[in-house]
Scaffold this motif. Sequence first.
Motif, PDB file in Angstrom:
ATOM      1  N   GLU A  19     -31.375  36.309  16.150  1.00 42.08           N
ATOM      2  CA  GLU A  19     -32.482  36.951  14.953  1.00 42.08           C
ATOM      3  C   GLU A  19     -32.071  37.723  14.083  1.00 42.08           C
ATOM      4  OE1 GLU A  19     -35.693  38.054  17.321  1.00 42.08           O
ATOM      5  OE2 GLU A  19     -35.792  36.393  18.682  1.00 42.08           O
ATOM      6  N   ASP A  20     -32.624  38.157  12.996  1.00 45.40           N
ATOM      7  CA  ASP A  20     -32.583  39.176  11.687  1.00 45.40           C
ATOM      8  C   ASP A  20     -33.100  40.268  12.612  1.00 45.40           C
ATOM      9  OD1 ASP A  20     -30.602  37.608  10.375  1.00 45.40           O
ATOM     10  OD2 ASP A  20     -32.536  36.740   9.294  1.00 45.40           O
ATOM     11  N   VAL A  21     -32.580  41.613  12.634  1.00 50.00           N
ATOM     12  CA  VAL A  21     -33.055  42.782  13.162  1.00 50.00           C
ATOM     13  C   VAL A  21     -32.774  43.847  12.193  1.00 50.00           C
ATOM     14  CG1 VAL A  21     -33.027  41.895  15.527  1.00 50.00           C
ATOM     15  CG2 VAL A  21     -31.222  43.279  14.480  1.00 50.00           C
ATOM     16  N   ARG A  22     -33.508  44.885  12.253  1.00 47.16           N
ATOM     17  CA  ARG A  22     -33.337  46.348  11.529  1.00 47.16           C
ATOM     18  C   ARG A  22     -32.842  47.185  12.464  1.00 47.16           C
ATOM     19  NH1 ARG A  22     -36.888  47.709   6.488  1.00 47.16           N
ATOM     20  NH2 ARG A  22     -35.212  46.550   5.563  1.00 47.16           N
ATOM     21  N   CYS A  50     -21.362  46.825  14.635  1.00 49.23           N
ATOM     22  CA  CYS A  50     -22.005  46.062  13.322  1.00 49.23           C
ATOM     23  C   CYS A  50     -20.801  45.936  12.235  1.00 49.23           C
ATOM     24  CB  CYS A  50     -23.261  46.883  12.683  1.00 49.23           C
ATOM     25  SG  CYS A  50     -24.449  47.414  13.738  1.00 49.23           S
ATOM     26  N   ALA A  51     -20.399  44.445  12.276  1.00 47.78           N
ATOM     27  CA  ALA A  51     -19.474  43.965  11.467  1.00 47.78           C
ATOM     28  C   ALA A  51     -19.853  43.778  10.037  1.00 47.78           C
ATOM     29  CB  ALA A  51     -18.789  42.769  12.052  1.00 47.78           C
ATOM     30  N   ALA A  52     -19.197  44.318   9.110  1.00 49.67           N
ATOM     31  CA  ALA A  52     -19.629  44.039   7.601  1.00 49.67           C
ATOM     32  C   ALA A  52     -18.420  43.658   6.969  1.00 49.67           C
ATOM     33  CB  ALA A  52     -20.168  45.305   6.848  1.00 49.67           C
ATOM     34  N   ASP A  67     -21.716  60.012  10.822  1.00 51.87           N
ATOM     35  CA  ASP A  67     -22.873  61.109  10.899  1.00 51.87           C
ATOM     36  C   ASP A  67     -23.924  60.640   9.970  1.00 51.87           C
ATOM     37  OD1 ASP A  67     -21.473  62.302  13.024  1.00 51.87           O
ATOM     38  OD2 ASP A  67     -20.442  63.563  11.772  1.00 51.87           O
ATOM     39  N   ASP A  68     -23.681  59.958   9.003  1.00 52.99           N
ATOM     40  CA  ASP A  68     -24.722  59.469   8.175  1.00 52.99           C
ATOM     41  C   ASP A  68     -25.943  58.899   8.752  1.00 52.99           C
ATOM     42  OD1 ASP A  68     -23.674  60.288   5.887  1.00 52.99           O
ATOM     43  OD2 ASP A  68     -22.887  58.341   5.073  1.00 52.99           O
ATOM     44  N   VAL A  69     -27.058  59.009   8.609  1.00 52.96           N
ATOM     45  CA  VAL A  69     -28.325  58.305   8.835  1.00 52.96           C
ATOM     46  C   VAL A  69     -28.541  57.185   8.124  1.00 52.96           C
ATOM     47  CG1 VAL A  69     -30.682  58.607   9.723  1.00 52.96           C
ATOM     48  CG2 VAL A  69     -29.283  60.605  10.075  1.00 52.96           C
ATOM     49  N   VAL A  70     -28.655  55.960   8.825  1.00 59.23           N
ATOM     50  CA  VAL A  70     -28.577  54.789   8.048  1.00 59.23           C
ATOM     51  C   VAL A  70     -29.790  53.831   8.512  1.00 59.23           C
ATOM     52  CG1 VAL A  70     -26.237  55.043   7.580  1.00 59.23           C
ATOM     53  CG2 VAL A  70     -26.867  53.614   9.641  1.00 59.23           C
ATOM     54  N   ARG A  71     -29.949  52.846   7.626  1.00 58.89           N
ATOM     55  CA  ARG A  71     -30.722  51.689   8.113  1.00 58.89           C
ATOM     56  C   ARG A  71     -30.041  50.224   7.771  1.00 58.89           C
ATOM     57  NH1 ARG A  71     -35.013  51.956   4.580  1.00 58.89           N
ATOM     58  NH2 ARG A  71     -36.257  52.912   6.072  1.00 58.89           N
ATOM     59  N   LEU A  72     -29.882  49.453   8.798  1.00 61.08           N
ATOM     60  CA  LEU A  72     -28.936  48.333   8.541  1.00 61.08           C
ATOM     61  C   LEU A  72     -29.793  47.224   8.993  1.00 61.08           C
ATOM     62  CD1 LEU A  72     -25.348  48.237   9.912  1.00 61.08           C
ATOM     63  CD2 LEU A  72     -27.054  46.534  10.947  1.00 61.08           C
ATOM     64  N   VAL A  85     -23.842  43.033  15.889  1.00 62.65           N
ATOM     65  CA  VAL A  85     -24.724  42.762  14.682  1.00 62.65           C
ATOM     66  C   VAL A  85     -23.919  42.389  13.244  1.00 62.65           C
ATOM     67  CG1 VAL A  85     -26.543  43.491  12.978  1.00 62.65           C
ATOM     68  CG2 VAL A  85     -26.634  44.297  15.547  1.00 62.65           C
ATOM     69  N   GLU A  86     -24.005  41.343  12.691  1.00 57.66           N
ATOM     70  CA  GLU A  86     -23.436  40.885  11.599  1.00 57.66           C
ATOM     71  C   GLU A  86     -24.149  41.391  10.194  1.00 57.66           C
ATOM     72  OE1 GLU A  86     -20.455  39.416  11.684  1.00 57.66           O
ATOM     73  OE2 GLU A  86     -20.526  39.085  13.594  1.00 57.66           O
ATOM     74  N   THR A  87     -23.563  42.478   9.729  1.00 59.36           N
ATOM     75  CA  THR A  87     -24.348  43.189   8.907  1.00 59.36           C
ATOM     76  C   THR A  87     -24.584  42.393   7.359  1.00 59.36           C
ATOM     77  OG1 THR A  87     -23.245  45.116   9.667  1.00 59.36           O
ATOM     78  CG2 THR A  87     -24.399  45.278   7.500  1.00 59.36           C
ATOM     79  N   ASP A  88     -26.046  42.418   6.927  1.00 56.44           N
ATOM     80  CA  ASP A  88     -26.328  42.030   5.823  1.00 56.44           C
ATOM     81  C   ASP A  88     -26.634  42.989   4.612  1.00 56.44           C
ATOM     82  OD1 ASP A  88     -26.117  39.089   6.848  1.00 56.44           O
ATOM     83  OD2 ASP A  88     -28.215  39.338   7.626  1.00 56.44           O
ATOM     84  N   ALA A  89     -27.041  43.852   5.045  1.00 60.66           N
ATOM     85  CA  ALA A  89     -27.488  45.284   4.239  1.00 60.66           C
ATOM     86  C   ALA A  89     -27.481  46.638   4.912  1.00 60.66           C
ATOM     87  CB  ALA A  89     -28.912  44.971   3.561  1.00 60.66           C
ATOM     88  N   LEU A  90     -26.715  47.659   4.279  1.00 63.51           N
ATOM     89  CA  LEU A  90     -26.555  49.125   4.992  1.00 63.51           C
ATOM     90  C   LEU A  90     -27.000  49.962   4.025  1.00 63.51           C
ATOM     91  CD1 LEU A  90     -25.740  50.832   7.409  1.00 63.51           C
ATOM     92  CD2 LEU A  90     -23.357  50.228   6.735  1.00 63.51           C
ATOM     93  N   VAL A  91     -27.877  50.855   4.326  1.00 63.39           N
ATOM     94  CA  VAL A  91     -28.172  51.790   3.380  1.00 63.39           C
ATOM     95  C   VAL A  91     -28.431  53.235   4.013  1.00 63.39           C
ATOM     96  CG1 VAL A  91     -29.340  50.451   1.508  1.00 63.39           C
ATOM     97  CG2 VAL A  91     -30.538  51.561   3.510  1.00 63.39           C
ATOM     98  N   VAL A  92     -27.788  54.409   3.258  1.00 61.27           N
ATOM     99  CA  VAL A  92     -28.084  55.591   3.900  1.00 61.27           C
ATOM    100  C   VAL A  92     -29.307  56.223   3.387  1.00 61.27           C
ATOM    101  CG1 VAL A  92     -27.036  58.087   3.669  1.00 61.27           C
ATOM    102  CG2 VAL A  92     -25.393  55.974   3.600  1.00 61.27           C
TER     103      VAL A  92
END
Length: 314
Positions: A19-22, A50-52, A67-72, A85-92
């Motif tokens: 499944e796609d998750v966050r 998480c592989a990107a 140490d960045d706080v992120v949403r993946l 997790v196969e990464t589709d998007a990653l933001v700080v």
Amino acid sequence: EAAEPTVVRIGALTDHEGEDVRLEGVVADVNQTSGPTVFTIRDEDGAVECAAFVEAGVRAYPDVEEDDVVRLDGEVRRRRGDIQVETDALVVLDDEERDAVEQRMADALDERARPDEVDSLADDPTVEALSEEVVEAATAIRRAVLTDRPVIVRHAATADGYAAGVALERATLPLVREQHRQADAVYHYFDRRPLEGGVYDMDDATKDTTGMLENRERHDEKLPLFVFVAAGGTAESLDGFELLSVYGAPRVVIDDVDADDEIADAVETIVSPAVAEAAPDETTATTLAATVAAHVNDDVRAELVHLPAVSYWD
């Protein structure tokens, strides 16, 4: 327009395979392989790789650092038996979003680290009066283990000091093994070192400071939590504590002496008869430390119950 993925805690990823998750958490590690960039993300439950992938050997998301706080966002898959997790998007995350994630993780960590109410190993009025301090000391040790912070126990080279130090060692080592897979984890994340007498002087502090800075540089270790047992309760240890504080190494004192006021101000947590306004000769450091140890790890309580009695032998 596709709906945004649901935020899932790392501990529940096995229930979302395919499944796609966050994920929302902290970047614990970044590893550039010959193929993808692998980000290790840690939340209140644990960590996951998480592989990107951009192209072979090219750093994905170069602005994202440890140490960045992120949403993946990504898809949960199993690779060589492990969840990834196969990464589709990653933001700080910044500002309020970052603060919200950090607060959520801190609250969850405190809940995991904080033991239940105090159940003393012995009928000891001083321990009963120090129940809040016992919980705080046990929480500090458990939190250090859960956050990959080494724990260093410094104890007096006396029968009372050794018994007290060993009680904490016996409680902490199983938690370290549970937290880390590598066989040598206990050598990196726990150490017990005797002190001559009950004073932590500048020579001791200089050696400890040199060692912890080298470990940070060579092995990327966090600065350790120092736990002083049957030692450190008098103002003679103040200079040593202040040197540790310069580098931000947290400090806990568990001592049966009537601790000086300056020491209480120089450490994060102190378990001492002085806090309960009790007479210093009514208990022992081992009674205090073994009670803390039993709340660090309740599974070893039965192995600690004899230690308070041992410590009263002269």
